[in-house]
Design a protein around this motif. Structure first.
Motif, PDB file in Angstrom:
ATOM      1  N   ASP A 142      27.135  34.432  57.964  1.00  0.00           N
ATOM      2  CA  ASP A 142      26.981  35.843  58.296  1.00  0.00           C
ATOM      3  C   ASP A 142      28.335  36.498  58.573  1.00  0.00           C
ATOM      4  O   ASP A 142      28.623  37.590  58.083  1.00  0.00           O
ATOM      5  N   GLU A 143      29.186  35.828  59.348  1.00  0.00           N
ATOM      6  CA  GLU A 143      30.493  36.390  59.662  1.00  0.00           C
ATOM      7  C   GLU A 143      31.373  36.469  58.412  1.00  0.00           C
ATOM      8  O   GLU A 143      32.041  37.485  58.184  1.00  0.00           O
ATOM      9  N   VAL A 144      31.352  35.426  57.589  1.00  0.00           N
ATOM     10  CA  VAL A 144      32.134  35.445  56.347  1.00  0.00           C
ATOM     11  C   VAL A 144      31.652  36.572  55.437  1.00  0.00           C
ATOM     12  O   VAL A 144      32.459  37.341  54.899  1.00  0.00           O
ATOM     13  N   ASP A 145      30.331  36.700  55.282  1.00  0.00           N
ATOM     14  CA  ASP A 145      29.784  37.768  54.441  1.00  0.00           C
ATOM     15  C   ASP A 145      30.186  39.144  54.965  1.00  0.00           C
ATOM     16  O   ASP A 145      30.562  40.032  54.190  1.00  0.00           O
ATOM     17  N   ASN A 146      30.127  39.315  56.285  1.00  0.00           N
ATOM     18  CA  ASN A 146      30.515  40.599  56.879  1.00  0.00           C
ATOM     19  C   ASN A 146      32.002  40.890  56.682  1.00  0.00           C
ATOM     20  O   ASN A 146      32.383  42.028  56.408  1.00  0.00           O
ATOM     21  N   LEU A 147      32.830  39.871  56.810  1.00  0.00           N
ATOM     22  CA  LEU A 147      34.269  40.058  56.588  1.00  0.00           C
ATOM     23  C   LEU A 147      34.558  40.411  55.132  1.00  0.00           C
ATOM     24  O   LEU A 147      35.380  41.293  54.844  1.00  0.00           O
ATOM     25  N   MET A 148      33.883  39.750  54.209  1.00  0.00           N
ATOM     26  CA  MET A 148      34.069  40.053  52.781  1.00  0.00           C
ATOM     27  C   MET A 148      33.638  41.488  52.492  1.00  0.00           C
ATOM     28  O   MET A 148      34.288  42.211  51.722  1.00  0.00           O
ATOM     29  N   GLU A 149      32.560  41.911  53.124  1.00  0.00           N
ATOM     30  CA  GLU A 149      32.091  43.289  52.938  1.00  0.00           C
ATOM     31  C   GLU A 149      33.085  44.281  53.533  1.00  0.00           C
ATOM     32  O   GLU A 149      33.337  45.349  52.957  1.00  0.00           O
ATOM     33  N   LEU A 150      33.671  43.949  54.667  1.00  0.00           N
ATOM     34  CA  LEU A 150      34.675  44.815  55.280  1.00  0.00           C
ATOM     35  C   LEU A 150      35.897  44.933  54.369  1.00  0.00           C
ATOM     36  O   LEU A 150      36.420  46.036  54.159  1.00  0.00           O
ATOM     37  N   ILE A 151      36.347  43.837  53.805  1.00  0.00           N
ATOM     38  CA  ILE A 151      37.487  43.874  52.875  1.00  0.00           C
ATOM     39  C   ILE A 151      37.123  44.704  51.647  1.00  0.00           C
ATOM     40  O   ILE A 151      37.933  45.502  51.159  1.00  0.00           O
ATOM     41  N   PHE A 152      35.898  44.558  51.164  1.00  0.00           N
ATOM     42  CA  PHE A 152      35.425  45.351  50.029  1.00  0.00           C
ATOM     43  C   PHE A 152      35.472  46.844  50.356  1.00  0.00           C
ATOM     44  O   PHE A 152      35.984  47.650  49.573  1.00  0.00           O
ATOM     45  N   SER A 155      42.124  33.755  56.289  1.00  0.00           N
ATOM     46  CA  SER A 155      42.677  32.460  55.876  1.00  0.00           C
ATOM     47  C   SER A 155      41.586  31.614  55.224  1.00  0.00           C
ATOM     48  O   SER A 155      40.387  31.874  55.396  1.00  0.00           O
ATOM     49  N   SER A 156      42.000  30.590  54.518  1.00  0.00           N
ATOM     50  CA  SER A 156      41.020  29.677  53.911  1.00  0.00           C
ATOM     51  C   SER A 156      40.198  28.988  55.000  1.00  0.00           C
ATOM     52  O   SER A 156      39.042  28.637  54.781  1.00  0.00           O
ATOM     53  N   GLU A 157      40.774  28.830  56.182  1.00  0.00           N
ATOM     54  CA  GLU A 157      40.045  28.240  57.311  1.00  0.00           C
ATOM     55  C   GLU A 157      38.878  29.123  57.759  1.00  0.00           C
ATOM     56  O   GLU A 157      37.900  28.626  58.314  1.00  0.00           O
ATOM     57  N   ASN A 158      38.980  30.425  57.531  1.00  0.00           N
ATOM     58  CA  ASN A 158      37.916  31.349  57.944  1.00  0.00           C
ATOM     59  C   ASN A 158      36.608  31.110  57.206  1.00  0.00           C
ATOM     60  O   ASN A 158      35.542  31.536  57.670  1.00  0.00           O
ATOM     61  N   VAL A 211      48.112  41.920  50.585  1.00  0.00           N
ATOM     62  CA  VAL A 211      46.963  41.524  51.390  1.00  0.00           C
ATOM     63  C   VAL A 211      46.701  40.052  51.112  1.00  0.00           C
ATOM     64  O   VAL A 211      46.329  39.685  49.999  1.00  0.00           O
ATOM     65  N   ALA A 212      46.925  39.200  52.111  1.00  0.00           N
ATOM     66  CA  ALA A 212      46.717  37.760  51.948  1.00  0.00           C
ATOM     67  C   ALA A 212      45.263  37.439  52.254  1.00  0.00           C
ATOM     68  O   ALA A 212      44.779  37.650  53.359  1.00  0.00           O
ATOM     69  N   LEU A 213      44.582  36.960  51.230  1.00  0.00           N
ATOM     70  CA  LEU A 213      43.153  36.680  51.320  1.00  0.00           C
ATOM     71  C   LEU A 213      42.921  35.229  50.913  1.00  0.00           C
ATOM     72  O   LEU A 213      43.360  34.810  49.839  1.00  0.00           O
ATOM     73  N   ALA A 214      42.251  34.468  51.751  1.00  0.00           N
ATOM     74  CA  ALA A 214      41.999  33.054  51.508  1.00  0.00           C
ATOM     75  C   ALA A 214      43.326  32.305  51.338  1.00  0.00           C
ATOM     76  O   ALA A 214      43.489  31.483  50.463  1.00  0.00           O
ATOM     77  N   PHE A 215      44.246  32.614  52.240  1.00  0.00           N
ATOM     78  CA  PHE A 215      45.566  31.995  52.206  1.00  0.00           C
ATOM     79  C   PHE A 215      45.550  30.719  53.045  1.00  0.00           C
ATOM     80  O   PHE A 215      44.684  30.518  53.878  1.00  0.00           O
ATOM     81  N   THR A 216      46.528  29.875  52.795  1.00  0.00           N
ATOM     82  CA  THR A 216      46.745  28.697  53.622  1.00  0.00           C
ATOM     83  C   THR A 216      48.195  28.717  54.072  1.00  0.00           C
ATOM     84  O   THR A 216      49.006  29.468  53.542  1.00  0.00           O
ATOM     85  N   GLY A 217      48.509  27.878  55.023  1.00  0.00           N
ATOM     86  CA  GLY A 217      49.884  27.760  55.462  1.00  0.00           C
ATOM     87  C   GLY A 217      50.754  27.082  54.410  1.00  0.00           C
ATOM     88  O   GLY A 217      51.961  27.174  54.440  1.00  0.00           O
ATOM     89  N   GLN A 218      50.118  26.415  53.478  1.00  0.00           N
ATOM     90  CA  GLN A 218      50.840  25.697  52.445  1.00  0.00           C
ATOM     91  C   GLN A 218      51.179  26.572  51.242  1.00  0.00           C
ATOM     92  O   GLN A 218      52.189  26.408  50.611  1.00  0.00           O
TER      93      GLN A 218
END
Length: 167
Positions: free
Chosen positions: A93-103, A84-87, A157-164
């Motif tokens: 470090d966690e954001v970078d690791n998540l982006m790498e995992l998605i990659f 989510s965009s909240e992430n 795959v919803a990436l950087a999504f918001t509830g809006q």
């Protein structure tokens, strides 16, 4: 670093119980679309005494089974809410690791196409992935272009999504 709790299989095989459950599910009406919010991966890791990233990796491997289950029951469309965009408020470090995992998981998708394992699932990324790293944006565009005409299955795959807004 290899996650001691998770080993990604090159091919997912359903267990006896999964086959039984999907057979029972086919007896009733088949859903046209299933949506899943990926949640609880950090809690899972902490409960197991693992690093947070290992929880995210474990969650990503569960998706292999979910995809097989939904195909087994005849559901054509699956949406997974992965980031989510909240992430983006999490540690760098966690954001970078998540982006790498998605990659990496997107790379797995490309490899499945190249090997002929995926010829029937269109993959679309939805959300506002502008804040994603450039290499991930390029990979996403490549996956969507290569699979755009694949049928009958669709994975969103919803990436950087918001509830809006998700599209």
């Amino acid at each position: 670093m290899e996650n001691p709790a998770v080993q990604r299989k090159t091919h997912y095989e359903m267990s006896f119980y999964e086959i039984l459950a999907t057979s029972v599910a086919r007896m009733g009406p088949t859903p046209n679309h299933i949506a899943i919010i990926m949640d609880g991966n950090r809690r899972f890791a902490r409960a197991k005494g693992l690093k947070v990233m290992h929880g995210h990796e474990a969650g990503s491997t569960v998706l292999d089974g979910v995809d097989e289950w939904r195909k087994a029951i005849g559901c054509k469309e699956l949406t997974i809410y992965v980031f989510s965009s909240e992430n983006f408020k999490r540690t760098k470090d966690e954001v970078d690791n998540l982006m790498e995992l998605i990659f990496r998981r997107s790379e797995d998708t490309l490899n499945d196409v190249k090997s002929g394992k995926n010829t029937n699932m269109c993959v679309q990324f939805i959300g506002n992935w502008e804040r994603s790293p450039e290499k991930l944006k390029n990979r996403i565009a490549n996956v969507m272009e290569i699979t755009k005409d694949f049928k009958p299955y669709k994975l969103n795959v919803a990436l950087a999504f918001t509830g809006q807004r998700c599209t």
